[in-house]
Design an enzyme around this catalytic site. Structure first.
Site, PDB file in Angstrom:
ATOM      1  N   HIS A  11     -37.566 -11.552  21.043  1.00 57.03           N
ATOM      2  CA  HIS A  11     -37.015 -12.883  21.306  1.00 57.03           C
ATOM      3  C   HIS A  11     -36.241 -12.884  22.614  1.00 57.03           C
ATOM      4  O   HIS A  11     -35.150 -12.331  22.704  1.00 57.03           O
ATOM      5  CB  HIS A  11     -36.101 -13.268  20.136  1.00 57.03           C
ATOM      6  CG  HIS A  11     -35.585 -14.659  20.176  1.00 57.03           C
ATOM      7  ND1 HIS A  11     -34.245 -14.954  20.097  1.00 57.03           N
ATOM      8  CD2 HIS A  11     -36.221 -15.843  20.279  1.00 57.03           C
ATOM      9  CE1 HIS A  11     -34.074 -16.255  20.140  1.00 57.03           C
ATOM     10  NE2 HIS A  11     -35.263 -16.824  20.248  1.00 57.03           N
ATOM     11  N   HIS A  53     -34.528 -20.189  28.659  1.00 59.47           N
ATOM     12  CA  HIS A  53     -34.384 -20.917  27.399  1.00 59.47           C
ATOM     13  C   HIS A  53     -33.613 -22.215  27.612  1.00 59.47           C
ATOM     14  O   HIS A  53     -34.017 -23.275  27.141  1.00 59.47           O
ATOM     15  CB  HIS A  53     -33.673 -20.061  26.351  1.00 59.47           C
ATOM     16  CG  HIS A  53     -33.405 -20.803  25.077  1.00 59.47           C
ATOM     17  ND1 HIS A  53     -32.225 -21.485  24.849  1.00 59.47           N
ATOM     18  CD2 HIS A  53     -34.175 -21.000  23.977  1.00 59.47           C
ATOM     19  CE1 HIS A  53     -32.279 -22.065  23.663  1.00 59.47           C
ATOM     20  NE2 HIS A  53     -33.448 -21.795  23.112  1.00 59.47           N
TER      21      HIS A  53
END
Length: 245
Positions: A11, A53
């Site tokens: 991640h 992100h």
């Protein structure tokens, strides 16, 4: 999707002595045994797919959005440990055999992301997705043959159909998707259950669970039958898998 099971999705890379979503974080994740690099894509002011992100630089105490800076300007920003922002094309080029799981964060990022993937001839080694269904469909349309995981609306419909025991409806809802990537729970609703996993497998769809950082939870979920773990700690995940086998 030819990686071995169970799949370990890093991640945003492995942000251990490395900023997330940077080349160094990806190096560390791959070195630690991740099967996939999970990352996110926005677009710069000059139309380049950039890995990030967040849509802005608030975390760096700067009041500016990613799409207000050129890729050249983004590359000058110090993220720590000698790292800066990187483009999707540069990441795909830097890791020419790595598998990427790419979340398209904005509508404007779809075409630049597709262009970067095509230019690097990386379609066979990427899995694309978005929480937004029109955006997910857009990136799929731009990349013939690419594989995709389901958007949030599709997951919600598939979950409802699975709970009603309607495999034909689940299959129709998830047509074109190879996976659902979900949290174990959403509020009071438990998504990942043996029944849900069995239904997804019945329609040939994998179940990947995010974001799991406790090794005990990783093992428990894998024992339930999930196909992949999305984790911030690929080092812990690989160690847990080694013990499990």
């Amino acid at each position: 999707m030819d990686a071995p099971h169970p799949r370990v999705f890093a991640h945003r890379g492995l942000a251990h002595e490395a900023p997330e979503n940077t080349l160094l974080a990806f190096v560390k994740a791959l070195a630690g045994g991740a099967t996939h690099l999970e990352t996110d894509v926005h677009v710069s002011l000059d139309g380049v797919a950039v890995i990030s992100h967040d849509p802005d630089l608030t975390a760096l105490e700067r009041d500016v959005r990613i799409d207000q800076l050129t890729m050249t300007e983004l590359k000058r920003i110090n993220l720590g440990f000698g790292q800066s922002f990187t483009s999707l094309a540069d990441a795909l080029e830097a890791f020419p055999t790595a598998r990427f799981n790419i979340d398209i964060k904005t509508d404007a990022a779809a075409e630049p992301a597709a262009r970067a993937i095509r230019d690097q001839r990386a379609t066979p080694r990427v899995l694309v997705t978005s929480f937004n269904e029109p955006r997910r469909q857009r990136i799929v349309d731009l990349l013939p043959g690419v594989v995709s995981s389901a958007s949030s609306p599709l997951v919600a419909r598939a979950l409802a159909a699975a709970n009603l025991g309607l495999p034909a409806l689940v299959r129709r809802t998830l047509a074109g998707c190879v996976a659902v990537q979900v949290p174990e729970r959403a509020g009071m609703i438990r998504i990942v259950t043996p029944r849900f996993i069995a239904m997804m497998h019945r329609v040939n769809v994998e179940v990947h669970v995010w974001t799991v950082n406790d090794p005990a939870d990783m093992i428990r979920l894998l024992d339930l039958g999930v196909d992949g773990i999305v984790t911030d700690r690929t080092d812990l995940a690989v160690a847990a898998l080694t013990r499990r086998t």
